[in-house]
Scaffold this motif. Structure first.
Motif, short mmCIF file in Angstrom:
data_model
loop_
_atom_site.label_atom_id
_atom_site.label_comp_id
_atom_site.label_asym_id
_atom_site.label_seq_id
_atom_site.Cartn_x
_atom_site.Cartn_y
_atom_site.Cartn_z
N MET A 1 -18.18 6.30 -4.08
CA MET A 1 -17.17 5.88 -2.63
C MET A 1 -16.59 6.70 -1.72
O MET A 1 -16.28 8.00 -1.74
CB MET A 1 -16.15 5.02 -3.37
N LYS A 2 -16.70 6.33 -0.45
CA LYS A 2 -16.89 7.46 0.44
C LYS A 2 -15.06 7.21 1.05
O LYS A 2 -14.73 6.13 0.26
CB LYS A 2 -17.67 7.21 1.70
N THR A 3 -14.97 8.07 1.34
CA THR A 3 -13.45 8.14 1.74
C THR A 3 -13.20 8.12 3.17
O THR A 3 -14.06 8.29 4.03
CB THR A 3 -12.51 9.17 1.38
N CYS A 4 -11.46 7.70 3.69
CA CYS A 4 -11.67 7.52 5.28
C CYS A 4 -10.49 7.44 5.40
O CYS A 4 -8.98 6.42 5.06
CB CYS A 4 -12.32 6.23 6.21
N LEU A 5 -9.40 8.47 6.09
CA LEU A 5 -8.44 8.62 6.46
C LEU A 5 -8.34 7.94 7.59
O LEU A 5 -9.32 8.14 9.12
CB LEU A 5 -7.97 10.00 6.67
N VAL A 6 -7.00 6.81 7.67
CA VAL A 6 -6.96 6.25 9.08
C VAL A 6 -5.37 7.37 9.89
O VAL A 6 -4.25 7.22 8.58
CB VAL A 6 -6.79 5.06 8.68
N VAL A 7 -5.77 7.49 10.59
CA VAL A 7 -4.60 7.98 11.14
C VAL A 7 -3.98 7.77 12.25
O VAL A 7 -4.59 7.17 13.65
CB VAL A 7 -4.94 9.38 11.34
N ASP A 8 -2.95 7.05 12.13
CA ASP A 8 -2.28 5.74 13.55
C ASP A 8 -1.18 6.00 13.18
O ASP A 8 -0.01 5.71 12.35
CB ASP A 8 -2.81 4.47 13.51
N ASP A 9 0.09 6.07 13.87
CA ASP A 9 1.45 5.72 13.94
C ASP A 9 1.85 4.03 13.91
O ASP A 9 2.97 4.08 13.30
CB ASP A 9 2.26 6.66 15.21
N SER A 10 0.98 3.66 14.02
CA SER A 10 1.31 1.82 13.53
C SER A 10 1.06 1.56 12.59
O SER A 10 -0.38 1.73 12.27
CB SER A 10 -0.13 0.92 15.45
N SER A 11 1.48 1.00 11.74
CA SER A 11 1.55 0.30 10.30
C SER A 11 0.17 -1.07 10.81
O SER A 11 -0.16 -1.23 9.77
CB SER A 11 2.92 0.41 9.55
N VAL A 12 0.28 -1.01 11.54
CA VAL A 12 0.02 -2.97 11.94
C VAL A 12 -2.20 -2.33 12.25
O VAL A 12 -2.25 -2.55 11.73
CB VAL A 12 -0.41 -3.15 13.28
N ILE A 13 -2.20 -1.37 12.97
CA ILE A 13 -3.31 -0.70 13.17
C ILE A 13 -3.78 -0.13 11.72
O ILE A 13 -4.70 -0.44 11.27
CB ILE A 13 -3.01 0.03 14.30
N ARG A 14 -3.07 0.43 11.01
CA ARG A 14 -3.85 1.07 9.54
C ARG A 14 -3.64 0.04 8.69
O ARG A 14 -4.86 0.08 7.90
CB ARG A 14 -3.06 1.79 9.09
N ILE A 28 -9.57 4.37 1.01
CA ILE A 28 -8.19 4.77 2.69
C ILE A 28 -7.45 5.50 1.91
O ILE A 28 -6.73 4.78 1.09
CB ILE A 28 -8.41 3.19 3.25
N SER A 29 -6.98 6.19 2.57
CA SER A 29 -5.43 7.32 2.97
C SER A 29 -4.97 6.36 4.05
O SER A 29 -5.71 6.65 5.42
CB SER A 29 -5.76 8.10 2.37
N GLU A 30 -4.49 6.89 3.73
CA GLU A 30 -3.35 6.99 5.83
C GLU A 30 -2.26 8.23 5.55
O GLU A 30 -1.39 8.18 5.04
CB GLU A 30 -2.51 5.29 5.06
N ALA A 31 -2.39 8.25 6.59
CA ALA A 31 -1.13 9.15 7.66
C ALA A 31 -0.65 8.45 8.80
O ALA A 31 -1.38 7.84 9.56
CB ALA A 31 -1.80 10.23 8.13
N GLU A 32 0.79 8.97 9.11
CA GLU A 32 1.35 8.15 10.89
C GLU A 32 1.00 9.17 11.39
O GLU A 32 1.82 8.80 13.20
CB GLU A 32 2.74 7.44 9.95
N PRO A 46 -11.53 14.00 3.20
CA PRO A 46 -12.57 12.86 3.51
C PRO A 46 -13.65 12.98 4.40
O PRO A 46 -13.95 14.06 5.16
CB PRO A 46 -11.35 11.76 4.84
N ASP A 47 -14.67 11.60 3.62
CA ASP A 47 -15.57 12.02 4.37
C ASP A 47 -15.32 11.28 5.88
O ASP A 47 -16.64 11.75 6.81
CB ASP A 47 -16.38 10.60 4.04
#
Length: 121
Positions: A1-14, A28-32, A46-47
């Motif tokens: 499974m491919k991985t994606c890091l979502v980096v955004d200060d908005s929790s809604v966008i993440r 998915i992993s997340e960072a703000e 991540p990929d």
């Protein structure tokens, strides 16, 4: 499974990005902010990275420069996702190592198209 890091200060966008990308079988992993993202990349590269430009602590541009200098940091496909839409910002992001650029607001079709363009879907 491919991985994606979502980096955004908005929790809604993440949350929106997570829902879209999970439909394409990404883990998915997340960072703000960019600083948190650097730490996550040090733990596991991540990929793909969906990256906001304007964030506190460390913005997306600074994160991208740091990412590309890390061991293995040349591997992830980076898609900037931001409200910054002028040509200068886009050119700056691409010069720093971004692979693609998405404007907010975005939807499933836009994300799918850009991720296909960089070979992730």
């Amino acid at each position: 499974m491919k991985t994606c890091l979502v980096v955004d200060d908005s929790s809604v966008i993440r949350k929106v990005a997570r829902r879209i990308l999970e439909k394409f079988d990404f883990k998915i992993s997340e960072a703000e902010d960019g600083s948190q993202a650097v730490e996550l990349c040090r733990q596991a590269m991540p990929d793909a990275i969906l990256l906001d430009w304007n964030m506190p602590v460390m913005d997306g541009y600074e994160f991208l420069k740091e990412l590309r200098a890390m061991p293995g940091g040349d591997a992830p496909k980076v898609v900037f996702c931001t409200t910054e839409n002028d040509v200068a910002h886009i050119a700056r992001a691409l010069r720093a190592g971004a692979n693609e650029y998405i404007m907010k607001p975005f939807d499933k079709d836009i994300v799918e198209a850009k991720f296909q363009e960089v070979g992730l879907i």
